[in-house]
Design an enzyme around this catalytic site. Structure first.
Site, mmCIF file in Angstrom:
data_model
loop_
_atom_site.group_PDB
_atom_site.id
_atom_site.type_symbol
_atom_site.label_atom_id
_atom_site.label_comp_id
_atom_site.label_asym_id
_atom_site.label_seq_id
_atom_site.Cartn_x
_atom_site.Cartn_y
_atom_site.Cartn_z
ATOM 1 N N GLU A 451 52.971 45.504 39.460
ATOM 2 C CA GLU A 451 52.988 44.035 39.493
ATOM 3 C C GLU A 451 52.543 43.479 40.834
ATOM 4 O OE1 GLU A 451 56.186 42.252 36.923
ATOM 5 O OE2 GLU A 451 57.367 43.754 37.992
ATOM 6 N N ASP A 475 52.926 38.850 37.142
ATOM 7 C CA ASP A 475 53.200 38.929 38.577
ATOM 8 C C ASP A 475 51.997 39.470 39.334
ATOM 9 O OD1 ASP A 475 55.737 37.859 39.177
ATOM 10 O OD2 ASP A 475 56.658 39.489 38.052
ATOM 11 N N CYS A 522 52.182 44.817 29.781
ATOM 12 C CA CYS A 522 53.245 44.052 29.126
ATOM 13 C C CYS A 522 53.285 42.608 29.604
ATOM 14 C CB CYS A 522 54.603 44.718 29.312
ATOM 15 S SG CYS A 522 55.097 44.831 31.026
HETATM 16 C C1 PEP Z 1 54.869 40.491 34.331
HETATM 17 O O1 PEP Z 1 55.075 40.157 35.500
HETATM 18 O O2 PEP Z 1 53.718 40.528 33.823
HETATM 19 C C2 PEP Z 1 55.987 40.875 33.447
HETATM 20 C C3 PEP Z 1 55.787 41.360 32.251
HETATM 21 O O3 PEP Z 1 57.235 40.650 33.909
HETATM 22 P P1 PEP Z 1 57.878 39.173 33.955
HETATM 23 O O4 PEP Z 1 56.934 38.240 33.265
HETATM 24 O O5 PEP Z 1 59.193 39.232 33.307
HETATM 25 O O6 PEP Z 1 57.952 38.922 35.433
HETATM 26 MG MG MG Z 2 57.041 40.555 36.346
#
Ligand code: PEP
Ligand code: MG
Length: 601
Positions: A451, A475, A522
């Protein structure tokens, strides 16, 4: 007069309904319709709360210490006067009688009306009385909720036996801001759409709104000031446009689009049980992102072949600082694992911080509370490692759930090998404790979320330590471009098509594959059909997204020749404008694809 308000589209489709304005600090108030037979009871609840607050204020005034500031008794008198003023409690009663709103909702609705009147006052002294009114309303709400559900409770929903107001106008929620955990409680609520003034497209509020699968627009700036209670509103979740009090012709056009979009959804849902295989025979894994164990059935229903991201932090939010214990967490993880019937469940360790505060704080409040940048602060794995006993409890709970199905652990925001090592040590210690306690668990795979750009640059080291990686593009974009994902004022600069972002994603996928480790995306990019071909070209074979997005991504997978795309990947990655290069390629390759192979749904 019809007005248009522009925001950021976060959840597709069209919603048409009457505006319900809710103050950000009161979005956690229960909103449900009551039955005709419950009207008197609801008025009694309001009256009881008013009497309780009156007693509270009178006692407070009587017991004031002598050294208390001289203005305090007068202020308490003002509060008592407001409390008994017909424009507050009398009019609130009317919302209950006429609209069949539950008492809390009725009170909040009346407060919104009065707050606007105060805002419009010329006289400073009178305008400032809004704060007093707000305090009185807070006291009333507290009195009504004593003994009732807290804000952490799941969607309040209609009370048993409550009247379904379904035959009447649909409602859309309009608020300045909604904290992510509050948004969560709107699952199965009375609202058919959402508009907020603040928030970016991948803020966690937007992510949860998307998971509700109803049209939503965030970052609409002045929406909650422009839109009035009961205005008719169209939310175009595809373009981010909000139309207030539309003309009959516009309304008819959007009703038509609403029907079309419902038909399209029904058509796509027929792909539910079709395996996701590209035209050139590559099998692709489409997984679900979930926030709570209760989301697992929707994931299965959508045809997900597992959970690629369980954002466990939603179990930790809105609890007034009290964290869920090991057993409570274990039950939640086990419920998700059992609901997935043997399919893998990837549980991410708690990722609080930034726009997900442990206390109920909206993005706006966070901005004021933490002048320093919370996105760069103690969040995700950094916070877990700073709370070793909490972290081990969570790891033990996850490990215990592994005795009931296939579980994988995912570590958010790893930026340093030391964080990786400390996490693995904590996991080893948790396993040892379980063994000593005689509690069963199985071996779980452990993955790192990629991230931050630093994780890509040290990927070979991370790949040696972890079993798999999952790319959190939300992120990764934020930290690569230095754009706060929750800040609507820089939302136009938050660019998933930026060449730097795409090259980091491509490098991660290529390196993980070369090392023989599985890799998934994800972040929201995985559920955006605009990126499907490109991600397949990069070699991605595992996508994790909201269940509602699975069918459209599957449709793209079925229509893509991954090999052909891979042979042109460099063209996109080297382009100054990858989005345009991708669109060109899409045209060229669509024409080259043998029509007999094209999948019709
Ligand atoms: C992301 O950062 O892409 C992620 C899946 O985590 P979150 O959106 O919960 O920060
Ligand atoms: Mg994230």
């Amino acid at each position: 007069m019809s007005i248009q308000v522009f925001g950021l589209p976060v959840s597709r489709g069209v919603a048409i309904g009457r505006a319900v304005l809710v103050a950000s600090s009161r979005v956690d108030v229960a909103h449900y319709f009551i039955d005709e037979a419950q009207v008197d009871d609801e008025i009694d609840r309001l009256r009881d709360a008013r009497d309780a607050v009156a007693r509270e204020l009178t006692t407070l005034k009587r017991d004031l210490p002598t050294e208390a500031p001289a203005e305090l008794p007068a202020l308490l008198d003002v509060h008592l006067m407001l409390l008994h003023d017909e424009v507050l409690t009398g009019a609130t009663k009317q919302w209950i009688v006429d609209r069949h709103y539950n008492a809390e909702w009725a009170l909040s609705a009346q407060f919104e009306v009065l707050a606007r009147q105060f805002d419009d006052m010329e006289d400073d002294y009178l305008r400032e009385r809004k704060a007093d009114l707000e305090q009185v309303v807070e006291r009333l709400l507290r009195a009504m909720s004593s003994g009732a559900a807290t804000s952490f409770a799941p969607a309040p929903g209609p009370a048993p036996g409550a009247r379904d107001f379904g035959g009447e106008d649909p409602l859309v929620l309009v608020a300045n801001d909604v904290a992510p955990a509050d948004m969560l409680q709107f699952k199965h609520s009375v609202f058919t759409g959402f508009i907020t003034d603040v928030g970016g497209k991948t803020s966690h509020t937007a992510i949860v709104a998307r998971s509700l699968d109803i049209p939503a627009v965030v970052g609409a700036r002045e929406a909650s000031r422009i839109i009035r209670q009961d205005d008719w509103v169209i939310i175009d979740g595809d373009s981010g446009i909000v139309i207030v009090n539309p003309s009959p012709i516009v309304l008819e056009e959007y009703r038509f689009r609403q029907r079309q979009s419902e038909l399209e959804r029904a058509r796509l849902s027929r792909l539910r049980h079709t395996p996701a295989i590209t035209l050139d025979g590559e099998r692709v894994e489409l997984l679900a992102n979930i926030e709570l164990p209760g989301d697992a059935p929707a994931a299965l229903e959508a045809g997900a072949v597992g959970v690629g991201l369980f954002r466990s932090e939603f179990l930790f939010l809105n609890r007034g600082g009290e964290l869920p214990g090991e057993d409570e967490q274990f039950e939640a993880y086990r419920a998700a694992v059992e609901a997935m019937n043997g399919l893998p469940v990837t549980i991410r360790t708690v990722d609080v911080g930034a726009d997900k505060s442990l206390d109920r704080m909206s993005v706006n409040e966070l901005r004021h509370e933490h002048a320093l940048n919370p996105a760069l602060g103690l969040r995700a794995i950094r916070w877990s490692l700073s709370e070793p006993s909490m972290f081990r409890q969570q790891l033990r709970a996850i490990l215990r759930a592994s005795a009931y199905g296939k579980v994988r652990v995912l570590v958010p925001m790893v930026a340093h090998v030391n964080e990786a090592r400390h996490t693995l040590e904590a996991l080893a210690r948790a396993k040892q404790q379980l063994t000593e306690a005689g509690l069963p668990f199985t071996d779980v795979e452990v993955g790192a979320m990629v991230e931050v750009p630093a994780a890509v640059l040290i990927l070979p080291s991370l790949l040696r330590l972890f079993d798999y990686v999952s790319i959190g593009t939300n992120d990764l974009i934020q930290y690569t471009l230095a754009i706060d994902r929750a800040d609507e004022t820089v939302a136009h600069l938050y660019d998933p098509w930026h060449p730097a972002v795409l090259n980091l994603v491509a490098q991660t996928i290529a390196q993980a594959r070369a090392a023989g480790k599985s890799v998934s995306v994800c972040g929201e990019m995985a559920g955006d059909p605009a990126f499907t071909e490109l991600l397949l070209a990069m070699g991605l074979r595992s996508f994790s997204m909201h269940p509602s997005q699975i069918s459209s991504i599957k449709q793209r997978v079925l229509r893509t020749d991954a090999r052909r795309w891979a042979s042109r990947l460099d063209q996109v990655l080297r382009a100054e404008d990858p989005q345009a290069a991708c669109a060109d390629l899409l045209r060229v390759l669509a024409n080259a694809t043998p029509s007999s192979k094209a999948i019709a749904v």
